[in-house]
Write an enzyme that holds these catalytic residues in place. Structure first.
Site, PDB file in Angstrom:
ATOM      1  N   SER A  60     -32.043  76.985 -27.351  1.00 52.64           N
ATOM      2  CA  SER A  60     -32.835  76.760 -26.001  1.00 52.64           C
ATOM      3  C   SER A  60     -31.814  76.282 -24.773  1.00 52.64           C
ATOM      4  O   SER A  60     -30.906  75.552 -25.022  1.00 52.64           O
ATOM      5  CB  SER A  60     -34.026  75.889 -25.935  1.00 52.64           C
ATOM      6  OG  SER A  60     -34.805  76.343 -26.841  1.00 52.64           O
TER       7      SER A  60
HETATM    8  N1  SAH Z   1     -34.857  74.030 -31.218  1.00 53.93           N
HETATM    9  C1  SAH Z   1     -33.765  74.951 -31.766  1.00 53.93           C
HETATM   10  C2  SAH Z   1     -33.965  76.503 -30.909  1.00 53.93           C
HETATM   11  C3  SAH Z   1     -35.098  76.839 -31.683  1.00 53.93           C
HETATM   12  S1  SAH Z   1     -35.370  78.755 -31.803  1.00 53.93           S
HETATM   13  C4  SAH Z   1     -32.433  74.498 -31.368  1.00 53.93           C
HETATM   14  O1  SAH Z   1     -32.196  73.408 -30.514  1.00 53.93           O
HETATM   15  O2  SAH Z   1     -31.558  75.373 -31.682  1.00 53.93           O
HETATM   16  C5  SAH Z   1     -36.905  78.709 -32.738  1.00 53.93           C
HETATM   17  C6  SAH Z   1     -36.907  78.423 -34.351  1.00 53.93           C
HETATM   18  O3  SAH Z   1     -37.982  78.370 -34.851  1.00 53.93           O
HETATM   19  C7  SAH Z   1     -36.156  79.597 -34.990  1.00 53.93           C
HETATM   20  O4  SAH Z   1     -34.783  78.827 -35.580  1.00 53.93           O
HETATM   21  C8  SAH Z   1     -36.906  80.094 -35.831  1.00 53.93           C
HETATM   22  O5  SAH Z   1     -36.455  80.599 -37.163  1.00 53.93           O
HETATM   23  C9  SAH Z   1     -38.024  78.898 -36.079  1.00 53.93           C
HETATM   24  N2  SAH Z   1     -39.435  79.179 -36.538  1.00 53.93           N
HETATM   25  C10 SAH Z   1     -40.384  80.257 -35.929  1.00 53.93           C
HETATM   26  N3  SAH Z   1     -41.402  80.203 -36.738  1.00 53.93           N
HETATM   27  C11 SAH Z   1     -41.408  79.101 -37.494  1.00 53.93           C
HETATM   28  C12 SAH Z   1     -42.193  78.302 -38.454  1.00 53.93           C
HETATM   29  N4  SAH Z   1     -43.556  78.847 -38.708  1.00 53.93           N
HETATM   30  N5  SAH Z   1     -41.747  77.495 -39.119  1.00 53.93           N
HETATM   31  C13 SAH Z   1     -40.557  77.102 -39.025  1.00 53.93           C
HETATM   32  N6  SAH Z   1     -39.534  77.488 -38.292  1.00 53.93           N
HETATM   33  C14 SAH Z   1     -40.131  78.700 -37.355  1.00 53.93           C
END
Ligand code: SAH
Length: 214
Positions: A60
């Site tokens: 993000s």
């Molecule tokens: N906070 C992160 C960016 C997140 S992108 C950073 O700072 O880099 C969102 C993430 O959520 C992705 O890696 C995706 O794989 C994960 N995600 C999506 N659905 C999910 C779920 N049900 N449980 C765990 N992770 C999930």
């Protein structure tokens, strides 16, 4: 590469994104964002943009990380659950401000890369696991704070259930990337108070049964 100048610009940019909390700003300033970014994109590490981290996932924008972190109102007594570890950047910011962070990621390779970064930064107050974060973390229930870093259709009910009284959840809502908004949900004696923070774009939150992890 020396990032001092671009880092200073980023911190100034956080202000215009609406990040005013000094502790949050200091945490963002103290975390080397370049180690969370794929090597070919390192020169963009301090731009206020979303960056790809593989597996169709994204790191993000620092402005959004700042807004969401600020809305959590953290201090060093609080236990936090993060859903969507991704690169581990947001996790690292949380770990600088909270007592302990529990983080769940459904993509094992992303989680492993994030864990290597936590090790490199010698962060000792992060516990991570691979799985479906929409199920929360029952063994550690309840949490003072919950942050979801992928967009959900609605407030995930199990996560709301795992909030302490007075606890706060920050979650982007809406699958359609044109219509997403960050909600701040506070657990009260009578239920939940919900406030809209601002519009955003996130990758979707995917329940585990929809796709293979890894
Ligand atoms: N906070 C992160 C960016 C997140 S992108 C950073 O700072 O880099 C969102 C993430 O959520 C992705 O890696 C995706 O794989 C994960 N995600 C999506 N659905 C999910 C779920 N049900 N449980 C765990 N992770 C999930």
């Amino acid at each position: 590469m020396n990032f001092d100048h671009s880092k200073a610009l980023l911190v100034m940019g956080l202000r215009s994104a609406g990040v005013t909390d000094r502790d949050v700003m200091a945490a963002i300033e103290s975390v080397p964002r370049e180690i969370f970014v794929p090597p070919v994109l390192r020169h963009h590490a301090y731009s206020n943009v979303t960056l790809p981290i593989g597996h169709e996932q994204t790191l993000s924008q620092p402005g959004i990380v700042g807004i969401m972190t600020q809305a959590l109102d953290l201090n060093d007594r609080l236990k936090v659950l993060e859903v969507g570890t991704g690169s581990g950047y947001q996790t690292t910011i949380l770990a600088r401000l909270a007592r302990r962070v529990y983080t769940v990621e459904r993509h094992k390779p992303l989680l492993q890369a994030a864990e290597a970064r936590f090790e490199e930064l010698k962060l000792r107050n992060i516990t991570s696991k691979c799985g479906d974060g929409t199920l929360g973390w029952e063994a550690q229930n309840p949490f003072d704070r919950v942050i979801v870093t992928a967009a959900a259709l609605d407030v995930p009910p199990i996560l709301a259930d795992q909030l302490t009284l007075g606890g706060v959840m920050v979650v982007p809502i809406g699958y359609d990337s044109e219509f997403q908004t960050i909600l701040r949900v506070v657990r009260t004696e009578n239920g939940f108070d919900t406030q809209e923070l601002r519009d955003v774009r996130f990758v979707p939150l995917i329940p585990a049964e929809v796709g293979e992890t890894g």
